[in-house]
Each structure stands twice: as C-alpha cells, then as structure tokens.
Design a protein around this motif. Structure first.
Motif, PDB file in Angstrom:
ATOM      1  N   VAL A  15      20.580 -26.990  23.130  1.00 35.86           N
ATOM      2  CA  VAL A  15      21.444 -26.068  22.648  1.00 35.86           C
ATOM      3  C   VAL A  15      21.065 -25.690  21.316  1.00 35.86           C
ATOM      4  CG1 VAL A  15      24.023 -25.654  22.059  1.00 35.86           C
ATOM      5  CG2 VAL A  15      23.399 -27.065  24.027  1.00 35.86           C
ATOM      6  N   SER A  40      20.700 -25.179  17.664  1.00 33.07           N
ATOM      7  CA  SER A  40      21.591 -25.826  16.165  1.00 33.07           C
ATOM      8  C   SER A  40      22.354 -24.668  15.752  1.00 33.07           C
ATOM      9  CB  SER A  40      20.672 -26.240  15.200  1.00 33.07           C
ATOM     10  OG  SER A  40      19.643 -25.256  14.715  1.00 33.07           O
ATOM     11  N   ARG A  88      28.798 -23.467  20.081  1.00 31.46           N
ATOM     12  CA  ARG A  88      28.698 -24.509  21.063  1.00 31.46           C
ATOM     13  C   ARG A  88      29.590 -24.148  22.231  1.00 31.46           C
ATOM     14  NH1 ARG A  88      24.973 -28.498  19.711  1.00 31.46           N
ATOM     15  NH2 ARG A  88      25.344 -29.539  21.485  1.00 31.46           N
ATOM     16  N   HIS A 105      28.625 -21.188  24.184  1.00 31.50           N
ATOM     17  CA  HIS A 105      27.354 -21.260  24.871  1.00 31.50           C
ATOM     18  C   HIS A 105      27.352 -21.926  26.058  1.00 31.50           C
ATOM     19  CE1 HIS A 105      23.241 -22.827  25.044  1.00 31.50           C
ATOM     20  NE2 HIS A 105      22.944 -21.927  24.577  1.00 31.50           N
TER      21      HIS A 105
END
Lengths: 118, 391
Positions: B72, B74, B78, B81
């Motif tokens: 993933v 940085s 998140r 995603h």
C-alpha cells in the motif's frame, strides 16, 4: 422482497471470500516495506508532488454532466418500453416528441464541440 | 422445514455459494483458456508446463498472487485503497444471481423428498434494469481505486476508465431498450419465454441492437480494442497501477466475471438464452436432447471466444477516437434503432418479423458490398491526416 435475498447472499459471500483470502494469507505472505517500495510509481524517480495536487481536463466534468442527461433519458425509456404494447401509437408519438427535444440539445452540444476530445 | 424457509432462504444461499465459488474458479480457468487461445492465434504455444497442456497454470498463478506482498503506497488513502477492490468485484459477481443459466430441474434430497428449483438464483421483474444498475457500481471502484492510490498514473487511468465506462453505458442502455420493446418485460426469464413464443430469436429484428450491445459490452469490460484504461504503453497499468497481490487479482476476477456477464446477457437477449436453435421447429426437436443449460453455456462460450479473438486481432483505439465512436456514432445509431424497433413493434409480432427480414437483408447486402470493395491501402495516410488531435 424475499427474491432479492439471493442478491444479498451472493454479495455477502463474495465480500467474505475476498476478505478471507486477504486475512488468511496475511500470515503467509511477506511484509518487508521500505520507503522506495512504498513511494508511488513514477518511472524510478521520487515523486515530488502529490497526484491530488494536479489539475486535470475539465472535459471529464462535462462528460459526466452529459452522461447524467442521457442516462436519465434511458431510465425514462425503460418503463415506456415495457408498457409500449398498451400505449401503441400514443406511446410512439409521445416518445418521438420527447426524443426530438433531446435531439435538439444533442445537436447543440455537438455543434459547440463538447463531444470532441481535443 | 417449511417451504418458505427452504425456497426463500436455504436454496438461494446454497445457490449463491455455488455461484461465487464457480465464478471465482471460472475466472481462473478463463485466464488459462485466454492464454492458450492467444498462443494458438499468434502461432506460439502459450502456457504448457504446469499440468496437461499447462492447465494448472491458473492454479499456480492464483497461489503466487495470494502469496505476494500487499503493498500500500505510503501516501495512499488507506481506507479507500482497501475498499476499491471490493467495490469492483462484489457487483461483478452479484449480477450472477440474476443470470438465467437454465430452466427448472428436480433432484432428490434425502429427508426432504424431491426439490424442484430453477437453475438461476432469482428471477426479478426488474432483472434487466438491475443488471445495468449493479454493473455500473463497479465504476465507483475504478475511480476510487485510481484516486486513492495517490499516484499520477493511477489517477489518470481511473479518470479515463470512468469516462470510457459512462460513455458506453448510454448506447448499451438504448440497445437494451429495443429488446424490451420486443420482449415486453424486464425479467430475463420472460424475455427468453417471449423468444420462444415469437418462434424466433430476437437476434434478427434486433441485429443492429446486438452489435451495439456487444460493442458497448466490450468497451464496458475494458477489453481490447477498448483497453485504454490499461494502456500499458501510456499509463503503466491504469487505475490498478498501485495494487499488488490478491487485491490486484480481484480486479481481474471482476474483469473476467464482467466478460461472462456481458456474454450471458447477450445470449439471453438476442440468442434465446437456454432455448435450442429454432425452438418451434418440430423436425429439429432432436436438438432437445442436449440439456438447456448446455445450450446456454455453448452460446456464452462462443461470445467469450469472440472476446479473445478480438484481443488477438484488433489494435487499441486512441482516446479521442474512442470518445468519438461512443458519443458521435453509437448514441445516434442506437437512438435511431430504438425508433425503428418501436415503429415495427406497433404491428406486434408480424411487424417484428418484417423488421427481422429487413435487418438481415440489409446486413447481408452490407457484407456483400464490404467483400466486393477492394482493400484500402492508405491506412497510415488516414491516420496521418487526423494526427493533429491529441488526447
């Protein structure tokens, strides 16, 4: 409503399958991050700016607006098509009037160049 | 067990589990079929090491992909995603609950007696509308996946993808409307029944609609020649550039699932679904020996072959050509087609038969003219003439 249950089952099972594989293999797959690996892909050079800082073509917005117009029209056509054999000639004339109004807008948009991607 | 619990909950749940596992497997097997076929079409071997004719290649690929590190970026968002693969693969597989694979069949369960149930999970009176609605949800996954990765390639790929998908949604909807005019229903099972009653597949009066539908379908599934979202020479891998491991795999599961969906809907709407060819011709009734679901699978397999054939044959479109094809050609033609079918449908089945003869005749004449016309040697010249436009 009970006949919609099958859809919910398939959706739930699919999500569960993906979650299960992601979860179970989290214990088996390697996890060795480093700053270079975690940087966004950019042809081997470190990214200077965020992708979100950049602007993109306004045509995408225009396209989305046009899509809404045409898709709403499609939604109008669906019930009309199901009941068409009852409406017969009245339905045909009515829909032709509706489509002609839309067609005027379509020709206008085309002439103004909104459909050309350049 | 009461009939309501049995037919309302238990059987749909079992069917759902079977569909999900079968489709996940089919998506894997399809990658093997596609690579073997591409190898055949390009006069090379394709995967041939793992198992007989390389059949276990897809198992090896699946295991490898599941064991891969899940990277993933940085700077990524998140949560989004993580969410995007689900938003793509869940709608792609949910549609399978509506696809009519075959008519009713019976089997005996110990302790329950004989159970009769159709070979589809559910038949809805808004089926066709729901198919379009559910598959469209995948667009959110595409654009979210592209945006959440916070990578320029992924963002551009996601935008392009979304633009392409919504552009071809419109002609696809119009093509479907002309079938509803003929079938008088949104239920997929009733549309198949209507083709049986009419005694002819809707392919003939809906010839133009079929081409419009399948063309839009190829564009909707991001397959060659419309695979611009994954144009590797321009955008690396498009919206899923920043995905790896199993999350990356889900995008391909969704792509293959969507291919099967488009093929199955084309089969249902235009090729009589599970009906045998010429369902009302008596002397062909020996064709009924083949079970209905095999007819359905055969027709679906043919369309999937066509998908792969396209991939081996056609070069990729340029983005402005793609948009021009969708907005300036397919939309007016599909609108005209709706009007044409509506006029023919005024006279009921007889009108549709006349339209079918006219459509097929026009198609045959067109094929003949295309065959008679000498090949044009100036393809590069034509491309040069319109080179001032850039996407």
């Amino acid at each position: 409503m009970v006949q919609y249950l099958a859809l919910a089952f398939v959706a739930a099972f699919t999500a569960a399958l993906v979650l299960a594989v992601l979860g179970i293999f989290a214990f088996l797959r390697p996890k060795r991050p480093n700053p270079t690996k975690l940087s966004p892909y950019e042809c081997g050079v470190a990214a200077v700016t965020d992708a979100h800082d950049h602007r993109f073509s306004v045509r995408y917005y225009l396209l989305a607006v046009l899509f809404v117009v045409f898709d709403v029209e499609t939604v109008f056509l669906f019930p009309w098509a199901v009941m068409y054999h009852h409406l017969a000639l009245f339905g045909l004339i009515e829909m032709v009037i509706f489509l002609v109004i839309l067609l005027v807008g379509y020709v206008y948009v085309w002439k103004r160049g909104a459909l050309s991607w350049a | 067990m009461s009939p309501f619990v049995l037919h309302g909950i238990v059987i749909p749940a079992v069917k759902a589990a079977v569909f999900v596992i079968a489709m996940a497997t089919m998506a894997g097997v399809l990658t093997w079929i596609e690579r073997r076929l591409l190898g055949f079409l390009q006069v090379r071997k394709g995967p041939n090491r793992a198992g007989p004719a390389g059949f276990f290649q897809w198992v090896a690929d699946a295991v490898k992909l599941m064991m891969k590190e899940d990277v993933v970026p940085s700077r990524a968002e998140r949560a989004l995603h993580f969410l995007a693969p689900f938003l793509i693969v869940v709608p792609a597989l949910t549609v399978f609950a509506i696809l009519p694979w075959g008519p009713e069949f019976s089997f005996t369960v110990p302790g329950l007696g004989t159970v009769t149930t159709p070979l589809y999970a559910t038949d809805l009176n808004v089926g066709l509308l729901l198919v379009l609605a559910i598959t469209t949800v995948g667009i959110y996954g595409v654009i979210l996946g592209g945006w959440a990765a916070n990578s320029k390639y992924a963002l551009l790929g996601g935008l392009r993808s979304a633009a392409q998908l919504i552009s071809y949604e419109v002609p696809m909807g119009f093509a479907v409307v002309s079938v509803i005019l003929m079938g008088r229903s949104l239920s997929l099972v009733e549309i198949i029944q209507a083709q049986k009653d009419a005694g002819v597949w809707f392919l003939f009066p809906g010839l133009l609609a079929f081409f419009l539908y399948f063309l839009s379908g190829v564009a909707e599934t991001n397959r060659t020649p419309f695979d611009l979202p994954e144009a590797e020479s321009e955008l690396v891998a498009g919206f899923h550039t920043e995905y790896s491991g199993f999350k990356w795999t889900t995008f391909f599961m969704a792509e293959y699932a969507n291919m099967i969906t488009i093929s199955a809907i084309a089969t249902t709407l235009f090729f009589g679904g599970w009906l045998r060819p010429f369902p009302n011709v008596e002397w062909l009734s020996f064709l009924g020996i083949v079970p209905a679901w095999i007819w359905f699978l055969l027709k679906v397999s043919f369309f999937i072959f066509v998908y792969i054939w396209f991939r081996a044959t056609f070069p990729r479109f340029r983005f402005d050509q793609l948009m021009a094809l969708g907005w300036k050609f397919l939309i007016p033609v599909s609108l005209a087609n709706v009007a044409l079918v509506a006029i023919a449908a005024l006279w009921g089945p007889a009108g549709l038969k006349v339209l079918g003869v006219l459509m097929t005749g026009a198609f045959a004449v067109g094929l003949f003219l295309a065959w008679r016309r000498p090949a044009r040697p100036r393809a590069t010249e034509r491309m040069g003439a319109s080179a001032e436009v850039g996407a």
